[in-house]
Design a protein around this motif. Structure first.
Motif, PDB file in Angstrom:
ATOM      1  N   UNK A  25     -34.555  15.824 -12.778  1.00 47.48           N
ATOM      2  CA  UNK A  25     -33.778  16.755 -13.591  1.00 47.48           C
ATOM      3  C   UNK A  25     -34.709  17.789 -14.214  1.00 47.48           C
ATOM      4  N   UNK A  26     -34.377  19.045 -14.040  1.00 43.08           N
ATOM      5  CA  UNK A  26     -35.149  20.125 -14.650  1.00 43.08           C
ATOM      6  C   UNK A  26     -34.615  20.458 -16.037  1.00 43.08           C
ATOM      7  N   UNK A  27     -33.289  20.486 -16.169  1.00 37.55           N
ATOM      8  CA  UNK A  27     -32.667  20.955 -17.400  1.00 37.55           C
ATOM      9  C   UNK A  27     -31.249  20.417 -17.516  1.00 37.55           C
ATOM     10  N   UNK A  28     -30.883  20.046 -18.729  1.00 36.48           N
ATOM     11  CA  UNK A  28     -29.494  19.775 -19.069  1.00 36.48           C
ATOM     12  C   UNK A  28     -29.217  20.576 -20.336  1.00 36.48           C
ATOM     13  N   UNK A  29     -28.205  21.436 -20.288  1.00 37.92           N
ATOM     14  CA  UNK A  29     -27.824  22.195 -21.478  1.00 37.92           C
ATOM     15  C   UNK A  29     -26.314  22.067 -21.645  1.00 37.92           C
ATOM     16  N   UNK A  30     -25.935  21.444 -22.763  1.00 39.10           N
ATOM     17  CA  UNK A  30     -24.527  21.201 -23.076  1.00 39.10           C
ATOM     18  C   UNK A  30     -23.762  20.601 -21.900  1.00 39.10           C
ATOM     19  N   UNK A  31     -24.369  19.622 -21.255  1.00 42.97           N
ATOM     20  CA  UNK A  31     -23.708  18.913 -20.162  1.00 42.97           C
ATOM     21  C   UNK A  31     -23.889  19.539 -18.786  1.00 42.97           C
ATOM     22  N   UNK A  32     -24.321  20.780 -18.718  1.00 41.50           N
ATOM     23  CA  UNK A  32     -24.580  21.414 -17.420  1.00 41.50           C
ATOM     24  C   UNK A  32     -25.981  21.002 -16.977  1.00 41.50           C
ATOM     25  N   UNK A  33     -26.039  20.280 -15.876  1.00 43.79           N
ATOM     26  CA  UNK A  33     -27.298  19.732 -15.410  1.00 43.79           C
ATOM     27  C   UNK A  33     -27.824  20.529 -14.216  1.00 43.79           C
ATOM     28  N   UNK A  34     -29.119  20.776 -14.241  1.00 39.23           N
ATOM     29  CA  UNK A  34     -29.802  21.466 -13.147  1.00 39.23           C
ATOM     30  C   UNK A  34     -30.911  20.553 -12.651  1.00 39.23           C
ATOM     31  N   UNK A  35     -30.765  20.100 -11.431  1.00 37.89           N
ATOM     32  CA  UNK A  35     -31.781  19.226 -10.843  1.00 37.89           C
ATOM     33  C   UNK A  35     -32.938  20.063 -10.309  1.00 37.89           C
ATOM     34  N   UNK A  36     -34.016  19.377  -9.978  1.00 40.32           N
ATOM     35  CA  UNK A  36     -35.139  20.058  -9.338  1.00 40.32           C
ATOM     36  C   UNK A  36     -34.679  20.673  -8.016  1.00 40.32           C
ATOM     37  N   UNK A  37     -33.761  19.991  -7.323  1.00 40.78           N
ATOM     38  CA  UNK A  37     -33.219  20.538  -6.072  1.00 40.78           C
ATOM     39  C   UNK A  37     -32.442  21.824  -6.322  1.00 40.78           C
ATOM     40  N   UNK A  38     -31.693  21.868  -7.433  1.00 35.88           N
ATOM     41  CA  UNK A  38     -30.970  23.098  -7.795  1.00 35.88           C
ATOM     42  C   UNK A  38     -31.954  24.243  -8.028  1.00 35.88           C
ATOM     43  N   UNK A  39     -33.046  23.941  -8.732  1.00 29.04           N
ATOM     44  CA  UNK A  39     -34.051  24.969  -9.009  1.00 29.04           C
ATOM     45  C   UNK A  39     -34.708  25.407  -7.700  1.00 29.04           C
ATOM     46  N   UNK A  40     -35.024  24.436  -6.823  1.00 33.27           N
ATOM     47  CA  UNK A  40     -35.600  24.780  -5.514  1.00 33.27           C
ATOM     48  C   UNK A  40     -34.678  25.724  -4.744  1.00 33.27           C
ATOM     49  N   UNK A  41     -33.390  25.393  -4.700  1.00 32.17           N
ATOM     50  CA  UNK A  41     -32.407  26.193  -3.959  1.00 32.17           C
ATOM     51  C   UNK A  41     -32.287  27.597  -4.564  1.00 32.17           C
ATOM     52  N   UNK A  42     -32.271  27.674  -5.889  1.00 30.13           N
ATOM     53  CA  UNK A  42     -32.169  28.974  -6.566  1.00 30.13           C
ATOM     54  C   UNK A  42     -33.411  29.817  -6.300  1.00 30.13           C
ATOM     55  N   UNK A  43     -34.577  29.208  -6.423  1.00 35.85           N
ATOM     56  CA  UNK A  43     -35.826  29.930  -6.178  1.00 35.85           C
ATOM     57  C   UNK A  43     -35.859  30.438  -4.741  1.00 35.85           C
ATOM     58  N   UNK A  44     -35.519  29.590  -3.783  1.00 35.13           N
ATOM     59  CA  UNK A  44     -35.542  29.996  -2.373  1.00 35.13           C
ATOM     60  C   UNK A  44     -34.534  31.116  -2.115  1.00 35.13           C
ATOM     61  N   UNK A  45     -33.322  30.982  -2.665  1.00 37.52           N
ATOM     62  CA  UNK A  45     -32.298  32.011  -2.473  1.00 37.52           C
ATOM     63  C   UNK A  45     -32.702  33.351  -3.053  1.00 37.52           C
ATOM     64  N   UNK A  46     -33.292  33.322  -4.239  1.00 39.77           N
ATOM     65  CA  UNK A  46     -33.731  34.574  -4.864  1.00 39.77           C
ATOM     66  C   UNK A  46     -34.934  35.167  -4.130  1.00 39.77           C
ATOM     67  N   UNK A  47     -35.839  34.302  -3.689  1.00 42.81           N
ATOM     68  CA  UNK A  47     -36.996  34.791  -2.927  1.00 42.81           C
ATOM     69  C   UNK A  47     -36.530  35.461  -1.644  1.00 42.81           C
TER      70      UNK A  47
END
Length: 164
Positions: A25-47
């Motif tokens: 898990x990278x981040x949880x803010x008010x119940x919205x969870x972002x896994x390391x996989x979510x961050x990987x996917x976001x970084x790759x998509x933006x790149x």
């Protein structure tokens, strides 16, 4: 491997796991969870959308934007709720227009628009919302300090292995 060597390794692994909200898990803010996989996917998509390598994207900045986007969501009722469509319209008119085609990059784009909108909100309201937010931040991305005007220290913890 002898048991005497295995026990310290298991203990060390347990200590590293205890430093993050949950493993992966990278981040949880008010119940919205972002896994390391979510961050990987976001970084790759933006790149991909920007024509750069994933290493050119600063992962702690991605997580910080997602976190601050969550703080903005706390203020939505007080300052007027903005729909996803409205956020997308704002993004499409600005610097993010060319990146809007990447579905994987959209969470960061939306969070970045919200983060920029936070600058137009009364700072005391932002800080109050930040204090009230339920935030669990993996220490590899810095430290959440809602009582500080900067809100975050993006210096990663030395006790957590650095990411990509």
């Amino acid at each position: 491997m002898k048991l005497t060597r295995l026990v310290p390794l298991v203990a060390a692994a347990a200590l590293f796991a205890a430093c993050s909200p949950t493993a992966g898990t990278a981040l949880v803010v008010d119940g919205a969870s972002y896994s390391e996989s979510d961050i990987d996917r976001t970084v790759q998509g933006c790149a991909d959308a920007m024509g750069v390598t994933p290493q050119d994207i600063v992962r702690p900045a991605v997580v910080q934007s997602l976190l601050l986007g969550g703080v903005f969501d706390r203020l939505a009722d007080e300052y007027g709720h903005l729909s996803t469509e409205t956020i997308d319209e704002v993004a499409a008119q600005g610097e993010f227009a060319s990146m809007m085609q990447s579905q994987d990059c959209l969470p960061l784009i939306r969070a970045s628009v919200k983060t920029s909108l936070l600058q137009q909100v009364d700072f005391e309201a932002v800080q109050t919302a930040a204090r009230q937010a339920d935030v669990q931040l993996n220490p590899r991305y810095g430290k959440w300090i809602p009582e500080d005007p900067a809100l975050m220290d993006v210096s990663p913890s030395l006790s957590v292995p650095a990411g990509q």
